[in-house]
Design a protein around this motif. Structure first.
Motif, PDB file in Angstrom:
ATOM      1  N   THR A 191     -70.032  23.306   7.988  1.00  0.00           N
ATOM      2  CA  THR A 191     -69.405  22.151   8.646  1.00  0.00           C
ATOM      3  C   THR A 191     -70.147  20.871   8.293  1.00  0.00           C
ATOM      4  N   THR A 192     -71.476  20.945   8.281  1.00  0.00           N
ATOM      5  CA  THR A 192     -72.287  19.782   7.894  1.00  0.00           C
ATOM      6  C   THR A 192     -71.994  19.382   6.455  1.00  0.00           C
ATOM      7  N   PHE A 193     -71.875  20.372   5.585  1.00  0.00           N
ATOM      8  CA  PHE A 193     -71.567  20.135   4.168  1.00  0.00           C
ATOM      9  C   PHE A 193     -70.264  19.343   4.015  1.00  0.00           C
ATOM     10  N   LEU A 194     -69.231  19.762   4.736  1.00  0.00           N
ATOM     11  CA  LEU A 194     -67.927  19.094   4.632  1.00  0.00           C
ATOM     12  C   LEU A 194     -67.979  17.680   5.219  1.00  0.00           C
ATOM     13  N   ILE A 195     -68.678  17.512   6.334  1.00  0.00           N
ATOM     14  CA  ILE A 195     -68.752  16.190   6.973  1.00  0.00           C
ATOM     15  C   ILE A 195     -69.461  15.196   6.063  1.00  0.00           C
ATOM     16  N   VAL A 196     -70.581  15.633   5.460  1.00  0.00           N
ATOM     17  CA  VAL A 196     -71.341  14.736   4.580  1.00  0.00           C
ATOM     18  C   VAL A 196     -70.506  14.317   3.376  1.00  0.00           C
ATOM     19  N   LEU A 197     -69.776  15.275   2.777  1.00  0.00           N
ATOM     20  CA  LEU A 197     -68.982  14.949   1.591  1.00  0.00           C
ATOM     21  C   LEU A 197     -67.763  14.105   1.934  1.00  0.00           C
ATOM     22  N   LEU A 198     -67.234  14.250   3.142  1.00  0.00           N
ATOM     23  CA  LEU A 198     -66.136  13.381   3.560  1.00  0.00           C
ATOM     24  C   LEU A 198     -66.615  11.942   3.743  1.00  0.00           C
ATOM     25  N   ILE A 208     -86.749  14.965  11.263  1.00  0.00           N
ATOM     26  CA  ILE A 208     -85.790  15.039  12.364  1.00  0.00           C
ATOM     27  C   ILE A 208     -86.331  15.901  13.504  1.00  0.00           C
ATOM     28  N   VAL A 209     -86.958  17.018  13.134  1.00  0.00           N
ATOM     29  CA  VAL A 209     -87.555  17.888  14.153  1.00  0.00           C
ATOM     30  C   VAL A 209     -88.644  17.142  14.919  1.00  0.00           C
ATOM     31  N   LEU A 252     -79.322  13.267   6.329  1.00  0.00           N
ATOM     32  CA  LEU A 252     -77.988  13.446   6.915  1.00  0.00           C
ATOM     33  C   LEU A 252     -77.722  14.905   7.244  1.00  0.00           C
ATOM     34  N   ARG A 253     -78.124  15.805   6.338  1.00  0.00           N
ATOM     35  CA  ARG A 253     -77.930  17.227   6.616  1.00  0.00           C
ATOM     36  C   ARG A 253     -78.613  17.635   7.906  1.00  0.00           C
ATOM     37  N   ALA A 254     -79.867  17.239   8.062  1.00  0.00           N
ATOM     38  CA  ALA A 254     -80.624  17.624   9.247  1.00  0.00           C
ATOM     39  C   ALA A 254     -80.067  16.963  10.508  1.00  0.00           C
ATOM     40  N   ILE A 255     -79.680  15.694  10.406  1.00  0.00           N
ATOM     41  CA  ILE A 255     -79.186  14.960  11.578  1.00  0.00           C
ATOM     42  C   ILE A 255     -77.854  15.516  12.052  1.00  0.00           C
ATOM     43  N   ILE A 256     -76.920  15.717  11.117  1.00  0.00           N
ATOM     44  CA  ILE A 256     -75.598  16.221  11.510  1.00  0.00           C
ATOM     45  C   ILE A 256     -75.706  17.650  12.043  1.00  0.00           C
ATOM     46  N   SER A 257     -76.548  18.469  11.419  1.00  0.00           N
ATOM     47  CA  SER A 257     -76.750  19.835  11.916  1.00  0.00           C
ATOM     48  C   SER A 257     -77.311  19.811  13.335  1.00  0.00           C
ATOM     49  N   ALA A 258     -78.278  18.940  13.575  1.00  0.00           N
ATOM     50  CA  ALA A 258     -78.872  18.832  14.911  1.00  0.00           C
ATOM     51  C   ALA A 258     -77.841  18.357  15.939  1.00  0.00           C
ATOM     52  N   CYS A 276     -78.554  11.933  20.768  1.00  0.00           N
ATOM     53  CA  CYS A 276     -77.329  11.558  20.045  1.00  0.00           C
ATOM     54  C   CYS A 276     -77.323  10.077  19.670  1.00  0.00           C
ATOM     55  N   ILE A 277     -78.166   9.292  20.321  1.00  0.00           N
ATOM     56  CA  ILE A 277     -78.306   7.874  19.972  1.00  0.00           C
ATOM     57  C   ILE A 277     -79.423   7.694  18.948  1.00  0.00           C
ATOM     58  N   ALA A 278     -80.551   8.367  19.175  1.00  0.00           N
ATOM     59  CA  ALA A 278     -81.730   8.165  18.328  1.00  0.00           C
ATOM     60  C   ALA A 278     -81.535   8.693  16.913  1.00  0.00           C
ATOM     61  N   LEU A 279     -80.914   9.877  16.774  1.00  0.00           N
ATOM     62  CA  LEU A 279     -80.788  10.476  15.442  1.00  0.00           C
ATOM     63  C   LEU A 279     -79.885   9.658  14.509  1.00  0.00           C
ATOM     64  N   PRO A 280     -78.681   9.211  14.960  1.00  0.00           N
ATOM     65  CA  PRO A 280     -77.885   8.356  14.070  1.00  0.00           C
ATOM     66  C   PRO A 280     -78.584   7.039  13.744  1.00  0.00           C
ATOM     67  N   CYS A 281     -79.352   6.498  14.701  1.00  0.00           N
ATOM     68  CA  CYS A 281     -80.093   5.261  14.420  1.00  0.00           C
ATOM     69  C   CYS A 281     -81.102   5.481  13.299  1.00  0.00           C
ATOM     70  N   TYR A 282     -81.778   6.630  13.325  1.00  0.00           N
ATOM     71  CA  TYR A 282     -82.764   6.917  12.274  1.00  0.00           C
ATOM     72  C   TYR A 282     -82.079   7.038  10.911  1.00  0.00           C
ATOM     73  N   ALA A 283     -80.816   7.503  10.910  1.00  0.00           N
ATOM     74  CA  ALA A 283     -80.073   7.598   9.650  1.00  0.00           C
ATOM     75  C   ALA A 283     -79.912   6.222   9.007  1.00  0.00           C
ATOM     76  N   PHE A 284     -79.731   5.178   9.836  1.00  0.00           N
ATOM     77  CA  PHE A 284     -79.642   3.820   9.299  1.00  0.00           C
ATOM     78  C   PHE A 284     -80.975   3.390   8.685  1.00  0.00           C
ATOM     79  N   TYR A 285     -82.077   3.766   9.324  1.00  0.00           N
ATOM     80  CA  TYR A 285     -83.397   3.361   8.836  1.00  0.00           C
ATOM     81  C   TYR A 285     -83.722   3.990   7.490  1.00  0.00           C
ATOM     82  N   VAL A 286     -83.232   5.200   7.246  1.00  0.00           N
ATOM     83  CA  VAL A 286     -83.543   5.887   5.979  1.00  0.00           C
ATOM     84  C   VAL A 286     -82.399   5.759   4.979  1.00  0.00           C
TER      85      VAL A 286
END
Length: 269
Positions: A242-249, A173-174, A216-222, A199-209
């Motif tokens: 906050t990232t922890f709660l979002i991922v588990l939700l 992600i970095v 997800l932790r790194a992307i949401i934190s970023a 904000c567009i590129a990082l969620p797109c990369y989440a789909f690729y992986v």
């Protein structure tokens, strides 16, 4: 919070165990299924995702395409298959495909193809065609997908102690953030536009992986750091929590994933 969490996960585990027991009680599969992704390997092995009865499962198929005329890409094709349900080492239900009736295959036009899966499959096929014998290692570094690596290669990586390089994490992600930021800065693009691109590129990369927990932790934190004002971000532990709660939700089952546990635990330290 402990009472709510305990109640929720008790119910979740009960329902999940019932679904697993139902599938394993009648493991034999003789029906049509749609291949969401179809990744071939040079040793006649195929892995990917298949949809059966509106449920998605990872699948493994061996000895595919030994006859050249049968080795075709079946992504987004609906085919009659024979196989059985099986539990993996992580206690996930996977599908072992024993036979694919290629003659019964037809393009599934009832579902819109996922643009990310389509492009990812295109990358896989291009790498298979032009990437040489070790294209699986490149794909493992890009997407964290180790299915195309042999058992010996995985054992070598583990013995050397660099297996973490094949897991998509904060370093990926970095790297994406640095590439976009340095390129845009060189082109004198305003900071608000750079933030929008990130904000567009990082969620797109989440789909690729495939939304792996560490990514997800790194992307949401970023994204939290990019979007929220600095006054709110006084304590890094708040970002992690906050990232922890979002991922588990979004993905409750990730709390049982060893990658999720290690990713947050190491970041916490």
């Amino acid at each position: 919070m402990p009472i709510i969490s305990a109640t929720y996960y008790t119910s979740y585990l009960h329902n999940n165990n019932l679904e697993t027991q139902t599938l394993l009680a009648h493991p034999e599969i003789k029906q049509h299924g749609t291949f969401i992704s179809f990744k071939s390997h040079h040793n006649h092995k195929v892995v990917g995702t298949i949809q059966l009865n509106n449920q998605h499962f990872s699948f493994h198929h061996y000895n595919y395409g030994q006859q050249k005329q049968q080795k075709i890409d079946l992504t987004h094709f609906n085919c009659h298959i024979k196989g059985y349900f099986h539990t993996s080492k992580a206690n996930d239900v996977v599908v072992i495909v024993k036979q694919i009736d290629v003659k019964s295959c037809h393009k599934d036009t009832t579902k819109l193809p996922n643009i990310f899966n389509t492009h990812k499959n295109f990358i896989y096929h291009q790498m298979e065609k032009y990437g040489g014998k070790e294209y699986g290692r490149v794909l493992a570094l890009l997407f964290g997908d180790v299915h195309l690596l042999s058992v010996d290669q995985l054992e070598d990586v583990k013995r050397i102690g660099i297996y973490h390089l094949l897991a998509v994490s904060g370093s990926h992600i970095v790297s994406i953030i640095i590439i976009i930021q340095m390129t845009c800065t060189a082109l004198r693009i305003p900071i608000p536009v750079i933030k929008c691109l990130l904000c567009i590129a990082l969620p797109c990369y989440a789909f690729y992986v495939d939304f792996v927990p560490s990514a997800l932790r790194a992307i949401i934190s970023a994204l939290l750091i990019i979007l929220l004002p600095r006054k709110i971000l006084q304590h890094p532990i708040d970002i992690l929590a906050t990232t922890f709660l979002i991922v588990l939700l979004l993905f409750p089952a990730y709390i049982y994933d060893i990658g999720f546990q290690f990713s947050f635990l190491i970041t916490l330290f």
